[in-house]
Enzyme design. Structure first.
Site, short mmCIF file in Angstrom:
data_model
loop_
_atom_site.label_atom_id
_atom_site.label_comp_id
_atom_site.label_asym_id
_atom_site.label_seq_id
_atom_site.Cartn_x
_atom_site.Cartn_y
_atom_site.Cartn_z
CD GLN A 177 28.72 -25.42 67.92
OE1 GLN A 177 28.74 -24.80 66.87
NE2 GLN A 177 29.47 -26.48 68.10
CG ASP B 21 25.94 -26.97 61.04
OD1 ASP B 21 27.07 -27.26 60.63
OD2 ASP B 21 25.72 -26.52 62.19
CE LYS C 234 31.21 -24.18 64.12
NZ LYS C 234 30.12 -25.07 64.54
N1 GUN Z 1 28.86 -29.67 67.31
C1 GUN Z 1 29.90 -30.43 66.95
N2 GUN Z 1 30.13 -30.33 65.62
C2 GUN Z 1 29.22 -29.49 65.13
C3 GUN Z 1 28.93 -28.99 63.83
O1 GUN Z 1 29.59 -29.31 62.83
N3 GUN Z 1 27.89 -28.14 63.76
C4 GUN Z 1 27.13 -27.79 64.84
N4 GUN Z 1 26.13 -26.96 64.65
N5 GUN Z 1 27.36 -28.23 66.05
C5 GUN Z 1 28.41 -29.08 66.20
#
Ligand code: GUN
Length: 290
Positions: free
Chosen positions: A105, A128, A61
């Site tokens: 995350q 998100d 990211k």
């Molecule tokens: N863990 C797995 N997929 C995601 C996601 O799209 N966003 C976040 N924050 N954590 C994740």
């Protein structure tokens, strides 16, 4: 990570190509935004613990942010960090005007209540789409920030000019991150949606009916050819790490001859998810600059 082979099969959705196209658009718009506002969009990520895949995703990211001209700030915490400490940071980030997007995350360690944490992220910085306000808006068909992976799926359908209206969609997996929002977003687009999960009986009889099958369970190779309808569109969202390699929930080689389209693992929804996150961060910066 070894580079992925080029996608040449027209049935295989090239998530990396779609992601690169999205990123190119975001990069252009970021440049315009910076000229107009004199600030760069900025994303703060929060990672708790040592879960190796999560560490990799967060790194990816940050790399994507760099590629498109978005500032990214990395907050890492040890596994035993208290929930209050994470919430304190979120509240600080909520107040900082130069931070436009906040991403925590997942998964978080067991002693931290994910829902409590997500509730604390300001809805306008919730890139998100996990804050209950944004989830609720999605539920009533007013999509703002929505979870990035299901949005990537919708985007991929658009790329192939597929309108899910009236199609039979089966989602396997009922997580808040993928399964539930994917189902709601497809319902918002007038698909006929069924959600299956670990307690569903006779999964095969359900998945066999799917025009669009979305699998997000984390069970490697769960879906075989006999579970898939001829001509189906299959999105493999599962990720299992084994011996430094990633595997999806779908037995790709087995299923490929039956499908109209399939998103592979790796190189499918993963890169699209990250590109959408970049798009959301830019969108958040725009909203906060109005
Ligand atoms: N863990 C797995 N997929 C995601 C996601 O799209 N966003 C976040 N924050 N954590 C994740």
């Amino acid at each position: 990570m070894e580079p992925l082979p080029e996608v040449t099969d027209p049935r295989v959705i090239d998530g990396r190509k779609i992601a690169l196209d999205i990123e190119a658009g975001v990069k252009e718009e970021v440049e315009i935004f910076v000229k107009e506002h004199g600030v760069k969009p900025a994303l703060a990520t929060i990672l708790v613990g040592e879960h190796p895949p999560s560490k990799l995703y967060v790194k990816l990211k940050h790399w994507a942010a760099k590629r498109v001209g978005i500032i990214s700030e990395d907050h890492k915490f040890p596994q035993e960090t208290k929930q209050e400490e994470i919430i304190w940071l979120i509240e600080t980030l909520n107040r900082r005007p130069e931070i436009h997007g906040i991403l925590v995350q997942l998964p978080l360690p067991k002693h931290i209540d994910e829902r409590e944490v997500m509730m604390k992220i300001s809805p306008v910085k919730d890139v998100d789409g996990f804050n209950p306000l944004n989830m609720g808006k999605m539920f009533i068909g007013s999509e703002g920030f929505v979870p990035c992976t299901p949005k990537g799926i919708i985007r991929a359908l658009c790329e192939f000019n597929i309108d899910p209206k009236g199609m039979e969609v089966v989602v396997v997996g009922h997580s808040n991150v993928v399964g539930k929002p994917a189902a709601i977003m497809l319902l918002n687009r007038n698909a006929t949606v069924k959600i299956c999960h670990v307690f569903s009986k006779d999964l095969k009889s359900q998945t066999q009916k799917a025009d669009i099958l979305i699998v997000a369970t984390g069970v490697r190779g769960l879906v075989k050819a006999d579970m898939v309808k001829e001509g189906a569109i299959v999105f493999d969202v599962g990720i299992t790490w084994q011996d430094e390699k990633v595997y999806g929930d779908v037995d790709f080689e087995d299923v490929l001859p039956k499908v109209k389209l399939i998103s592979p693992v790796p190189g499918g929804v993963g890169p699209m998810t990250i590109a959408i996150l970049m798009e959301h961060t830019l969108q958040a910066a725009k909203i906060q600059s109005e």
